[in-house]
Motif scaffolding. Structure first.
Motif, mmCIF file in Angstrom:
data_model
loop_
_atom_site.group_PDB
_atom_site.id
_atom_site.type_symbol
_atom_site.label_atom_id
_atom_site.label_comp_id
_atom_site.label_asym_id
_atom_site.label_seq_id
_atom_site.Cartn_x
_atom_site.Cartn_y
_atom_site.Cartn_z
ATOM 1 N N THR A 17 -22.535 0.339 -5.979
ATOM 2 C CA THR A 17 -20.963 -0.135 -5.886
ATOM 3 C C THR A 17 -20.507 1.099 -5.200
ATOM 4 O O THR A 17 -20.509 2.326 -5.812
ATOM 5 N N ILE A 18 -19.966 1.144 -3.835
ATOM 6 C CA ILE A 18 -19.354 2.235 -3.248
ATOM 7 C C ILE A 18 -17.886 2.013 -2.767
ATOM 8 O O ILE A 18 -17.151 0.692 -3.163
ATOM 9 N N THR A 19 -16.773 3.071 -2.790
ATOM 10 C CA THR A 19 -15.504 2.778 -2.324
ATOM 11 C C THR A 19 -15.297 3.128 -0.756
ATOM 12 O O THR A 19 -16.044 3.946 -0.542
ATOM 13 N N LEU A 20 -14.287 2.591 -0.310
ATOM 14 C CA LEU A 20 -14.047 3.103 1.121
ATOM 15 C C LEU A 20 -12.414 3.246 1.001
ATOM 16 O O LEU A 20 -11.948 2.506 0.357
ATOM 17 N N GLN A 21 -12.103 4.329 1.639
ATOM 18 C CA GLN A 21 -10.652 4.518 1.739
ATOM 19 C C GLN A 21 -9.940 4.960 2.916
ATOM 20 O O GLN A 21 -10.915 5.556 3.708
ATOM 21 N N GLY A 22 -8.961 4.382 3.383
ATOM 22 C CA GLY A 22 -8.315 4.786 4.762
ATOM 23 C C GLY A 22 -7.742 3.473 5.185
ATOM 24 O O GLY A 22 -7.303 2.679 4.599
ATOM 25 N N GLU B 211 0.475 -1.158 1.090
ATOM 26 C CA GLU B 211 1.957 -1.941 1.200
ATOM 27 C C GLU B 211 2.661 -1.377 2.386
ATOM 28 O O GLU B 211 3.450 -2.200 2.710
ATOM 29 N N GLN B 212 2.687 -0.292 2.973
ATOM 30 C CA GLN B 212 3.592 0.401 3.653
ATOM 31 C C GLN B 212 2.552 0.602 5.044
ATOM 32 O O GLN B 212 1.479 0.704 5.046
ATOM 33 N N ARG B 213 3.333 0.763 6.329
ATOM 34 C CA ARG B 213 2.539 1.336 7.556
ATOM 35 C C ARG B 213 1.644 2.402 7.230
ATOM 36 O O ARG B 213 0.451 2.437 7.799
ATOM 37 N N GLN B 214 2.261 3.348 6.829
ATOM 38 C CA GLN B 214 1.645 4.721 6.459
ATOM 39 C C GLN B 214 0.562 4.525 5.288
ATOM 40 O O GLN B 214 -0.029 5.686 5.159
ATOM 41 N N SER B 215 0.706 3.651 4.496
ATOM 42 C CA SER B 215 -0.464 3.563 3.308
ATOM 43 C C SER B 215 -1.772 3.243 3.666
ATOM 44 O O SER B 215 -1.970 2.606 4.694
ATOM 45 N N THR B 216 -2.654 4.015 3.079
ATOM 46 C CA THR B 216 -4.043 3.543 3.163
ATOM 47 C C THR B 216 -4.533 2.484 2.133
ATOM 48 O O THR B 216 -3.785 2.298 1.404
ATOM 49 N N SER B 217 -5.655 1.879 2.535
ATOM 50 C CA SER B 217 -6.354 0.656 1.751
ATOM 51 C C SER B 217 -7.407 1.362 1.162
ATOM 52 O O SER B 217 -8.014 2.427 1.469
#
Length: 702
Positions: free
Chosen positions: A287-292, A323-329
């Protein structure tokens, strides 16, 4: 007839091509003949009744593909793994087949609803019962294979399908009696073909050609020494005959319109079971995580594509959308692969995207010693352009001198452990090298949406610009060059002789003279032809003003080489007044370092040309160090070499008249690069004009 062999079939009373779920169905909707289908099915049914007991399941109206009973499930002994159909068009068949199996005394195992597996269409038992060949890639998921191993208590060998014409394993793969195998190798990826070759001796592998493959010769029913199929070439029939098989052909072209033939129309319900066989599950998972900015930057799509293209399977366990435009997922992705080797290749590519393992799975990087200078241990991790960290003693350590296509060497110093990218030839005994992919991560800085969209002259993202956008790219490059110069940054040019041939020498000379260029990389040719133009007015013997070849011009470049060799170096020729203008002149006069890397085709060469490739690479790397931008001007090989030495964060502009060259260079991996398809002389001319406008008094006041 062999009484111990039982086969399940379903009459084609409701068969038709009602939809498209494979390439064979395209163009065949409602073009099948029910009467011909009935006749062809009866022909197959009668042949099989002479060699086995044939049971029938009642067809259900509304489910035209029930005739393909191979997809009902996978049977071994009294156990059956019921199919979970990938397409909704077939999912309604599941309860009807389940009822038949239960009514006939089978123990039915059901996979999770969201885990596709299409029965004996994608799972074929070795005819001696030693193992189960299981396909994945189009209709069945790799994560279904551990269930098969557990429920059927058998070793599962996973094969990835890569040609959508052969969307089920049984369309291109047919185990035969006595360990023989009939198959079509191009339908599988490299690792699957290697696995097949490891398990089946060469003398028992019967590889077929495409003409037989597209007639579904592998979609055959094998009972003892009989092979029943739609059609086979004379050559294939002879090959099968030579090893003791008798081919019976029966036309099934009506069913080919839906992507099936003899094997698809049958399900063997009595399969051989080897007594000493036990469950073996070779599937590995991580299991890996991706952020950005996973969606708008396309990271999640690229990651999932890499998993599938690399031979793996995935499940997105959690996805938290910003949740916001500048937020990462962020996303947690469960990745499965058929072997450790395949998993490591997949994870290595995911690391390039910035993926990391979950904290509970984090382990220190694996290190192995260098036992021979210039030779890395097996399975060493191959570096990329992106800033990388490795985990040592529970702490993340930044890797120094980042570059691609190297190894990570770790050594003890007075200040502790140091990790550094090294090319293989520079590895030293006593160092340790990172192997495999555990404990490695790349460091990415997510760029906000506002930053990407609001900068008036934001540098172009990776891609190839067409001719009509050259002026826009020139504006952006000029603006960036001005910024770099004004803050004391560094720009390096790697250029080919085409720069000279297209009249770009005067513009490149201007860039050097005005302080925009801090390093020049190229080969013997660019220097020779630049000096030829500056001293004789020709390039490759062509008059640069009139564009015509001059008499005796073919000797000009050799005369130039000879003259420079007499002076001992380009710098000496400049100081002695032999060279009074041009690219090399400006480099010497303004102390701009240059490296000329030689090749086997070089004439002379010039005394400044480094013919020792190892030394030339080292000199290139030294000049590149600390660069903010690299201009790659019509020299594919030198540019690729430079790209391999350059870490991320360095902006690259690749200019060439050949789109293939630009695409190749732009695909080297940097997200801060752009390709420009245009004449390099024109590009340099426009660039200089734009810079002159930017530095004019009016522009400064504005």
């Amino acid at each position: 007839m062999t009484d111990s062999i039982r086969i399940l079939m379903c009459p084609p009373h409701h068969y038709d091509v009602d939809y498209v779920i494979n390439p064979w169905m395209e163009g065949n909707i409602h073009r099948s003949s029910r009467d011909r289908a009935e006749t062809q099915w009866e022909g197959l049914y009668k042949i099989l009744k002479d060699h086995a007991t044939v049971d029938l399941v009642e067809p259900e109206k509304g489910w035209p593909d029930m005739v393909f009973t191979a997809n009902a499930g996978l049977v071994l002994g009294n156990n059956v793994v019921l199919s979970r159909f990938y397409h909704s068009e077939r999912q309604g068949e599941e309860p009807h087949f389940k009822r038949w199996f239960e009514n006939n005394g089978f123990t039915v195992h059901e996979l999770p609803k969201d885990l596709p597996f299409e029965g004996a269409g994608d799972a074929l038992l070795d005819r001696q019962g030693r193992w189960l060949w299981a396909g994945y890639g189009f209709r069945s998921e790799l994560d279904s294979h551990p269930y098969l191993a557990k429920w059927l208590d058998i070793e599962v060998l996973s094969l990835q399908l890569v040609d959508d014409r052969f969307y089920h394993l049984d369309t291109c793969f047919c185990p035969l009696t006595n360990g023989y195998l009939l198959y079509y190798p191009p339908a599988f990826d490299f690792y699957s073909n290697r696995l097949i070759e490891m398990r089946v001796p060469a003398e028992k592998r019967i590889a077929i050609e495409e003409p037989d493959a597209v007639n579904f010769a592998c979609n055959a029913v094998n009972v003892d020494d009989v092979v029943v199929m739609n059609q086979a070439s004379d050559n294939l029939k002879a090959r099968l005959g030579d090893v003791g098989f008798r081919v019976i052909e029966t036309p099934l072209n009506e069913f080919l319109k839906a992507g099936g033939a003899a094997k698809c129309l049958t399900l063997r319900t009595t399969e051989p079971i080897a007594r000493d066989v036990r469950a073996v599950d070779s599937i590995v998972s991580k299991t890996i995580t991706l952020q950005g900015h996973l969606l708008d930057a396309g990271i999640i799509n690229r990651a999932l594509d890499l998993v599938v293209e690399g031979g793996g399977s995935f499940q997105v366990r959690n996805f938290n959308l910003g949740e916001q435009r500048q937020s990462t997922s962020s996303a947690e992705v469960h990745v499965s692969a058929p072997s450790n080797a395949v998993m490591e290749e997949i994870v290595a590519q995911l690391i390039d995207l910035g993926a990391v393992s979950l904290p509970e799975d984090e382990r220190d990087a694996q290190l192995e010693p260098v036992l021979q200078a210039g030779v890395a241990p097996d399975d060493f991790y191959v570096t990329t352009i992106y800033p990388t960290e490795i985990r040592i003693n529970g702490q993340w350590v930044r890797v120094q001198k980042q570059r691609m296509d190297g190894a990570i060497a770790v050594r003890e110093t007075e200040n502790g452990l140091v990790a550094q990218c090294k090319i293989l030839r520079d590895l030293e005994v006593g160092e340790k090298v990172v192997v495999n992919v555990t404990g490695i991560r790349t460091v990415r800085k997510p760029e906000s949406r506002e930053q990407r969209g609001s900068q008036e002259f934001s540098f172009m993202s990776a891609g190839v610009s067409s001719e009509r956008r050259v002026e826009l790219v020139v504006e952006q490059v000029a603006w960036e060059l001005r910024r770099i110069r004004d803050r004391g940054g560094k720009v390096v040019v790697t250029a080919g002789p085409v720069v000279i041939h297209t009249g770009g020498a005067e513009h490149l000379s201007w860039l050097i003279r005005e302080g925009y260029i801090q390093g020049l990389l190229g080969g013997n040719a660019i220097a020779v032809h630049d000096i030829e133009q500056s001293t004789l007015g020709t390039s490759l013997g062509v008059d640069m003003k009139r564009g015509v070849a001059v008499r005796g011009g073919h000797r000009h470049h050799l005369n130039v080489i000879n003259t420079i060799r007499r002076h001992g170096s380009i710098a000496n020729a400049v100081e002695q007044g032999m060279i009074t203008n041009g690219v090399m002149y400006e480099c010497v006069k303004h102390n701009v370092p240059f490296v000329l890397a030689g090749s086997i085709r070089d004439d002379g060469p010039l005394p400044d040309t480094e013919m020792d490739l190892i030394k030339a690479q080292a000199q290139y790397a030294h000049v590149i160090e600390g660069s903010d931008m690299i201009l790659m001007l019509s020299t594919m090989l030198h540019s690729i070499g430079v790209g391999n030495m350059t870490p991320s964060g360095v902006k690259m502009v690749c200019v060439d008249i050949n789109p293939a060259v630009v695409t190749k260079l732009s695909d080297r991996g940097s997200v801060e690069s752009t390709g420009v398809v245009t004449d390099v002389g024109l590009f340099l001319s426009l660039l200089v004009k734009q810079l002159e406008r930017l530095t004019s008094p009016l522009a400064v006041k504005g």
